[in-house]
Motif scaffolding. Structure first.
Motif, PDB file in Angstrom:
ATOM      1  N   ASN A 230       0.819  -1.224   0.000  1.00 28.64           N
ATOM      2  CA  ASN A 230       0.000   0.000   0.000  1.00 28.64           C
ATOM      3  C   ASN A 230       0.847   1.267   0.000  1.00 28.64           C
ATOM      4  O   ASN A 230       0.389   2.336   0.415  1.00 28.64           O
ATOM      5  CB  ASN A 230      -0.964   0.020   1.198  1.00 28.64           C
ATOM      6  N   GLY A 231       2.089   1.133  -0.454  1.00 26.22           N
ATOM      7  CA  GLY A 231       2.982   2.280  -0.532  1.00 26.22           C
ATOM      8  C   GLY A 231       3.516   2.736   0.813  1.00 26.22           C
ATOM      9  O   GLY A 231       4.104   3.812   0.912  1.00 26.22           O
ATOM     10  N   LYS A 232       3.360   1.901   1.848  1.00 24.81           N
ATOM     11  CA  LYS A 232       3.799   2.270   3.201  1.00 24.81           C
ATOM     12  C   LYS A 232       4.818   1.245   3.692  1.00 24.81           C
ATOM     13  O   LYS A 232       4.480   0.071   3.876  1.00 24.81           O
ATOM     14  CB  LYS A 232       2.603   2.340   4.148  1.00 24.81           C
ATOM     15  N   VAL A 233       6.029   1.690   3.937  1.00 26.07           N
ATOM     16  CA  VAL A 233       7.084   0.783   4.385  1.00 26.07           C
ATOM     17  C   VAL A 233       6.684   0.067   5.674  1.00 26.07           C
ATOM     18  O   VAL A 233       7.017  -1.107   5.881  1.00 26.07           O
ATOM     19  CB  VAL A 233       8.407   1.565   4.574  1.00 26.07           C
ATOM     20  N   ALA A 234       5.944   0.744   6.513  1.00 24.51           N
ATOM     21  CA  ALA A 234       5.523   0.152   7.786  1.00 24.51           C
ATOM     22  C   ALA A 234       4.618  -1.052   7.596  1.00 24.51           C
ATOM     23  O   ALA A 234       4.489  -1.897   8.493  1.00 24.51           O
ATOM     24  CB  ALA A 234       4.808   1.202   8.642  1.00 24.51           C
ATOM     25  N   ASN A 235       3.987  -1.166   6.421  1.00 31.13           N
ATOM     26  CA  ASN A 235       3.090  -2.288   6.144  1.00 31.13           C
ATOM     27  C   ASN A 235       3.835  -3.547   5.722  1.00 31.13           C
ATOM     28  O   ASN A 235       3.224  -4.599   5.528  1.00 31.13           O
ATOM     29  CB  ASN A 235       2.072  -1.911   5.069  1.00 31.13           C
ATOM     30  N   GLY A 236       5.154  -3.431   5.555  1.00 31.58           N
ATOM     31  CA  GLY A 236       5.943  -4.604   5.202  1.00 31.58           C
ATOM     32  C   GLY A 236       6.144  -4.761   3.709  1.00 31.58           C
ATOM     33  O   GLY A 236       5.686  -3.955   2.890  1.00 31.58           O
ATOM     34  N   ASN A 237       6.849  -5.812   3.344  1.00 33.47           N
ATOM     35  CA  ASN A 237       7.184  -6.091   1.949  1.00 33.47           C
ATOM     36  C   ASN A 237       7.001  -7.578   1.680  1.00 33.47           C
ATOM     37  O   ASN A 237       6.765  -8.368   2.595  1.00 33.47           O
ATOM     38  CB  ASN A 237       8.624  -5.655   1.649  1.00 33.47           C
ATOM     39  N   HIS A 238       7.166  -7.963   0.423  1.00 33.53           N
ATOM     40  CA  HIS A 238       7.025  -9.386   0.082  1.00 33.53           C
ATOM     41  C   HIS A 238       7.670  -9.652  -1.264  1.00 33.53           C
ATOM     42  O   HIS A 238       7.736  -8.763  -2.126  1.00 33.53           O
ATOM     43  CB  HIS A 238       5.545  -9.776   0.031  1.00 33.53           C
ATOM     44  N   ASN A 239       8.169 -10.865  -1.431  1.00 36.15           N
ATOM     45  CA  ASN A 239       8.675 -11.329  -2.718  1.00 36.15           C
ATOM     46  C   ASN A 239       8.057 -12.671  -3.063  1.00 36.15           C
ATOM     47  O   ASN A 239       7.796 -13.490  -2.179  1.00 36.15           O
ATOM     48  CB  ASN A 239      10.211 -11.476  -2.682  1.00 36.15           C
ATOM     49  N   TRP A 240       7.832 -12.890  -4.351  1.00 32.29           N
ATOM     50  CA  TRP A 240       7.318 -14.157  -4.850  1.00 32.29           C
ATOM     51  C   TRP A 240       7.939 -14.419  -6.220  1.00 32.29           C
ATOM     52  O   TRP A 240       8.963 -13.834  -6.547  1.00 32.29           O
ATOM     53  CB  TRP A 240       5.791 -14.160  -4.870  1.00 32.29           C
ATOM     54  N   VAL A 241       7.373 -15.306  -7.010  1.00 33.77           N
ATOM     55  CA  VAL A 241       8.012 -15.765  -8.248  1.00 33.77           C
ATOM     56  C   VAL A 241       7.051 -15.664  -9.423  1.00 33.77           C
ATOM     57  O   VAL A 241       5.869 -16.008  -9.292  1.00 33.77           O
ATOM     58  CB  VAL A 241       8.482 -17.235  -8.105  1.00 33.77           C
ATOM     59  N   GLU A 242       7.563 -15.185 -10.543  1.00 32.69           N
ATOM     60  CA  GLU A 242       6.837 -15.269 -11.803  1.00 32.69           C
ATOM     61  C   GLU A 242       7.500 -16.313 -12.695  1.00 32.69           C
ATOM     62  O   GLU A 242       8.732 -16.419 -12.738  1.00 32.69           O
ATOM     63  CB  GLU A 242       6.815 -13.917 -12.525  1.00 32.69           C
ATOM     64  N   VAL A 243       6.663 -17.071 -13.426  1.00 30.77           N
ATOM     65  CA  VAL A 243       7.131 -18.132 -14.309  1.00 30.77           C
ATOM     66  C   VAL A 243       6.548 -17.891 -15.696  1.00 30.77           C
ATOM     67  O   VAL A 243       5.353 -17.604 -15.835  1.00 30.77           O
ATOM     68  CB  VAL A 243       6.696 -19.518 -13.796  1.00 30.77           C
ATOM     69  N   TRP A 244       7.393 -17.995 -16.713  1.00 29.73           N
ATOM     70  CA  TRP A 244       6.938 -17.826 -18.103  1.00 29.73           C
ATOM     71  C   TRP A 244       6.408 -19.156 -18.608  1.00 29.73           C
ATOM     72  O   TRP A 244       7.131 -20.146 -18.680  1.00 29.73           O
ATOM     73  CB  TRP A 244       8.092 -17.339 -18.974  1.00 29.73           C
TER      74      TRP A 244
END
Length: 327
Positions: A230-244
């Motif tokens: 939500n554009g707020k660093v305090a809300n945290g972050n995340h990473n995942w994967v895209e596959v072609w």
């Protein structure tokens, strides 16, 4: 500037002037190893003044193709890899090219992957600024029983091969144990070798391990995520994967099994795919080529670092997740 000039600039007032000479001599010595035959000299090239182009279209002989791929990797290296080029040449680059081409020839889905996709999301030996190591040769060895099995050899679709790999990767590459999710580990533990050694990692490490496992079997995969919900660093972050998934299906997304939904199916099964979660959220993916990117990949653990080329995927996720409720 030359490498020697750059070294002089970095040397502090308290450093002995001979330090630069020693460092530069070490660089020349590492380059001298190439000439002495420890690397195949026919495969070395100077990428600085070279327009690499489509290596598959331009080179039909083995030496020419391999040299072109090495030049491509070197041309778009981030600065820390360029500094460490001698080590990469000795330890990683040749295996990267050899095993990437071997996978392209070994799997049904790999041979027709187009150059722009293959060069960015199969060939590279790294995704972001994780520690550099020879994960491809290790993964090939530990996945050998899977990839040689009749069941796996009969698979035709990238989606099926991806699902199968994701179901077994976490025990297969770490014999005697299972890799599990543990939050807030990046950047302490996020390259594949550290993940295997510790037995756990958070979303970035899980995603990088899945990306590397897929690249090992010739499937285009890339790290994707947001540095701030939500554009707020305090809300945290995340990473995942895209596959072609091929020319018709394009890119889809998933998580490594220890981190969440290991499926490429319905996007709405992903906990983060909802209109509320994507409201104000910017999503990015990484790529190797720093000429065709439209932005940088912002690493939540190193936001000052702007050397990783990226693509903005915000529109895709806001659109595809707009009809999903909270999971």
């Amino acid at each position: 500037r030359s490498a020697q000039d750059r070294c002089r600039i970095r040397t502090t007032a308290n450093s002995h002037p001979d330090m630069c000479v020693a460092r530069f001599a070490g660089t020349l010595l590492s380059l001298g190893v190439v000439a002495s035959g420890h690397l195949r000299t026919s495969r070395t090239s100077d990428p600085v003044d070279q327009d690499v182009g489509d290596c598959f279209a331009l080179h039909h002989d083995e030496d020419g193709l391999e040299g072109c791929l090495l030049a491509y990797l070197q041309k778009y290296m981030p600065s820390w890899d360029t500094t460490n080029l001698g080590t990469l040449q000795l330890a990683i680059l040749n295996d990267t090219v050899d095993l990437s081409l071997e996978a392209r020839q070994s799997y049904r889905w790999a041979a027709d992957i187009p150059w722009p996709i293959w060069r960015n999301w199969v060939l590279p030996f790294a995704s972001v600024n994780e520690a550099r190591n020879s994960w491809r040769s290790l993964f090939k060895e530990r996945l050998a029983n899977l990839t040689a099995s009749p069941e796996f050899r009969q698979l035709h679709r990238i989606a099926d091969a991806t699902g199968k790999l994701n179901s077994v990767l976490w025990t297969t590459v770490s014999p005697g144990s299972t890799i599990v999710f543990k939050s807030e580990q990046t950047p302490k533990i996020y390259d594949p070798m550290s993940t295997i050694a510790f037995g756990y990692t958070s979303c970035t490490g899980i995603s990088l391990m899945l990306v590397d496992g897929l690249r090992t079997i010739g499937i285009p995969a890339r790290l994707v995520g947001t540095p701030a919900w939500n554009g707020k660093v305090a809300n945290g972050n995340h990473n995942w994967v895209e596959v072609w998934l091929g020319h018709e299906l394009g890119w889809s997304f998933m998580e490594g099994l220890p981190a969440g939904s290991g499926s490429l199916a319905d996007p709405c099964t992903k906990w983060f795919c909802s209109a509320a979660k994507m409201d104000g959220t910017e999503v990015f993916t990484e790529q190797w080529d720093s000429m065709s990117n439209d932005t940088i990949y912002p690493m939540a653990w190193d936001l000052i670092n702007q050397e990783i080329p990226g693509l903005n995927r915000t529109h895709y996720y806001r659109e595809i997740c707009s009809s999903c409720g909270e999971v």
